[in-house]
Write an enzyme that holds these catalytic residues in place. Structure first.
Site, PDB file in Angstrom:
ATOM      1  N   LYS A 127      -3.272  -9.106  -5.358  1.00 50.03           N
ATOM      2  CA  LYS A 127      -3.791  -9.199  -3.610  1.00 50.03           C
ATOM      3  C   LYS A 127      -3.885 -10.481  -3.753  1.00 50.03           C
ATOM      4  O   LYS A 127      -4.610 -10.821  -4.557  1.00 50.03           O
ATOM      5  CB  LYS A 127      -4.315  -8.081  -3.047  1.00 50.03           C
ATOM      6  CG  LYS A 127      -3.968  -8.285  -1.431  1.00 50.03           C
ATOM      7  CD  LYS A 127      -2.981  -7.106  -1.344  1.00 50.03           C
ATOM      8  CE  LYS A 127      -1.944  -6.903   0.121  1.00 50.03           C
ATOM      9  NZ  LYS A 127      -1.775  -5.290   0.454  1.00 50.03           N
ATOM     10  N   GLY A 239      -1.505  -0.802  16.189  1.00 52.61           N
ATOM     11  CA  GLY A 239      -1.343  -1.877  15.304  1.00 52.61           C
ATOM     12  C   GLY A 239       0.653  -1.703  15.915  1.00 52.61           C
ATOM     13  O   GLY A 239       1.262  -1.174  15.364  1.00 52.61           O
ATOM     14  N   GLY A 241       2.570  -4.714  14.380  1.00 54.72           N
ATOM     15  CA  GLY A 241       2.831  -5.907  13.882  1.00 54.72           C
ATOM     16  C   GLY A 241       3.973  -5.173  13.460  1.00 54.72           C
ATOM     17  O   GLY A 241       4.748  -4.526  13.610  1.00 54.72           O
ATOM     18  N   GLY A 244       4.340  -1.542  12.121  1.00 52.88           N
ATOM     19  CA  GLY A 244       4.119  -0.840  13.109  1.00 52.88           C
ATOM     20  C   GLY A 244       5.599  -0.250  14.162  1.00 52.88           C
ATOM     21  O   GLY A 244       5.513   0.638  14.363  1.00 52.88           O
TER      22      GLY A 244
HETATM   23  N1  GLU Z   1       2.006  -5.822   0.926  1.00 51.75           N
HETATM   24  C1  GLU Z   1       2.674  -4.585   1.393  1.00 51.75           C
HETATM   25  C2  GLU Z   1       1.687  -4.515   0.737  1.00 51.75           C
HETATM   26  O1  GLU Z   1       0.681  -3.378   1.550  1.00 51.75           O
HETATM   27  C3  GLU Z   1       3.383  -4.716   0.516  1.00 51.75           C
HETATM   28  C4  GLU Z   1       3.367  -5.448  -1.126  1.00 51.75           C
HETATM   29  C5  GLU Z   1       4.809  -5.694  -1.517  1.00 51.75           C
HETATM   30  O2  GLU Z   1       6.001  -6.064  -1.155  1.00 51.75           O
HETATM   31  O3  GLU Z   1       4.223  -6.678  -3.134  1.00 51.75           O
HETATM   32  O4  GLU Z   1       1.848  -2.670   0.121  1.00 51.75           O
END
Ligand code: GLU
Length: 449
Positions: A127, A239, A241, A244
């Protein structure tokens, strides 16, 4: 949505990042470690495996300068954390948020490891984020932040090592700038370095709505397991976004459920409101006014017959389904008691919306929790499909993407549900047992432990 409080552009030359100021209950990384500890105990993990999984394998923490439109230079704090890559390249989104901390990013990276494992795709967990308020940046400034971020992480990410994607306040436009910067640095095309791209740059059909679509697949399967007719259910959503909106549309259109209220952050008023429509909200209408106003416009909603209440009202709505789809820590020990006794299912569209204390209270009440690492795995699943298509340079029609996504989510739901029954444990722990076991096995086979 939690406060996206304003941060004056002119007040400081830096965005003031910090590690963590959260109390233990709402400290996401502590929550993530405790969730792992519980599963590790039952699986009787050896100490080395357990310790390796408690911490990110690698993390990058940096500052970078960005030239603002007024000619000044502002310094931004950025992070990229790779929690685990035993099952494949680290994978996970990038958040642009004024309250981002490396500590939260660590938790989110760990949750990605469990998410990719529970859905059974050959990826690990990572992340990243930038501490900033994109609402206060011009388009040019946003582009320079995106490119500046990539210049710092270009040697740390890659299609075979770590693959970012959109998340809170980042979208396909940001992914396009980032892809371009990465490819310029490396002097070659590398579409698989980032997912959630616009389709003309190698993005997958169906990626935009994938997380919400997947949330609804898990709701459908949960209601079937509970023998509840989905078309007779009501829901409250927090939410509005990307996640949501897609959840609302698929819940109403595919399951025939009635969406009673939606809570959303108002960027102008800097507060959240809950929009109630007791005969059923119209997600397409709400998405339409959000597209043109950047938020659910209060006056437009009032004109259309919606009742506007405070931002917390979504939590105490008398509904069958509660769907938090914004940020972490939205249901805590202090707020869990306000949840209506009518609620039967909690579907975690957001990452980490429920604290452990609140989780325990929900369990005592017999609420069926669809844990985040399963419930919102649709996004990363289609990200994986996107990488597969990039590698082949051959693209699937949307229906094929959605069918494959449905298949993956349905299968994962039943693996977790069977584990919960077999071990007589709650769903979150069952999801952890499935995923931790898979990651631990990969680590063992690699000879790490
Ligand atoms: N941000 C999304 C999650 O928390 C997708 C992450 C991704 O596609 O790598 O799962």
């Amino acid at each position: 949505m939690s406060s996206a409080s304003s941060e004056s552009k002119s007040s400081s030359a830096s965005t003031g990042a910090q590690d963590s100021t959260a109390a233990p209950e709402t400290d996401p990384f502590l929550t993530a470690q405790r969730q792992l500890d519980e599963a590790a105990g039952i699986l009787e993990l050896d100490e080395a495996t357990h310790q390796l999984l408690r911490w990110p394998l690698r993390e990058l923490k940096f500052v970078f300068p960005v030239r603002m439109d007024d000619g000044s230079v502002k310094v931004f704090h950025g992070y990229r954390v790779q929690h685990n890559d035993a099952r494949g390249p680290a994978k996970g989104g990038l958040r642009f948020h004024p309250h981002e901390t490396v500590h939260t990013v660590r938790a989110l990276a760990a949750w990605m490891t469990w998410k990719t494992a529970v859905i059974d795709i050959p990826l690990g967990g990572g992340k990243g984020g930038v501490c900033c308020n994109p609402r206060e940046l011009s388009t040019g400034e946003l582009e320079r932040v995106s490119r500046g971020y990539i210049r710092r992480v270009a040697g740390f990410i890659g299609p075979d090592s770590d693959v970012p994607a959109p998340d809170v306040y980042t979208d396909s436009r940001v992914m396009a700038w980032m892809l371009d910067e990465y490819e310029a640095i490396h002097g070659r095309h590398a579409p698989g370095v980032i997912t959630g791209k616009p389709p003309v740059l190698g993005g997958s059909a169906g990626r935009g709505d994938a997380t919400g679509f997947g949330v609804v697949v898990t709701i459908r399967e949960a209601l079937k397991a509970l023998r509840i007719d989905a078309s007779r259910t009501t829901a409250s959503l927090q939410g509005f976004g990307k996640v949501g909106q897609a959840t609302a549309i698929h819940y109403v259109n595919q399951l025939g459920g009635k969406l009673i209220c939606v809570s959303s952050w108002d960027h102008e008023d800097k507060t959240a409101y809950t929009f109630f429509k007791h005969d059923g909200a119209d997600p397409a209408f709400l998405r339409g006014i959000t597209d043109s106003h950047g938020t659910i416009h209060k006056d437009k909603a009032l004109q259309a017959g919606y009742e506007v209440r405070d931002g917390d009202a979504w939590r105490s709505a008398e509904v069958d389904l509660l769907i938090p789809a914004a940020l972490e820590n939205m249901i805590t020990a202090g707020t869990v008691e306000t949840i209506s006794p009518r609620v039967k299912v909690l579907a975690e569209g957001a990452n980490g919306p429920t604290t452990r204390e609140a989780d325990q209270a929900l369990r005592r009440r017999g609420v069926f929790v669809i844990p985040d690492i399963l419930c919102n795995a649709g996004g990363v699943t289609v990200s994986y499909f996107e990488q597969v298509q990039n590698a082949y340079n051959f693209y699937w029609p949307e229906q094929e993407v959605l069918d494959r996504l449905d298949e993956k989510m349905t299968a994962a739901f039943h693996v977790v549900h069977a584990m919960a029954r077999r071990m007589d444990v709650h769903n979150r722990l069952a999801a952890y047992l499935v995923s931790v076991e898979r990651v631990a096995k990969a680590m063992k086979l690699r000879g790490w432990v």
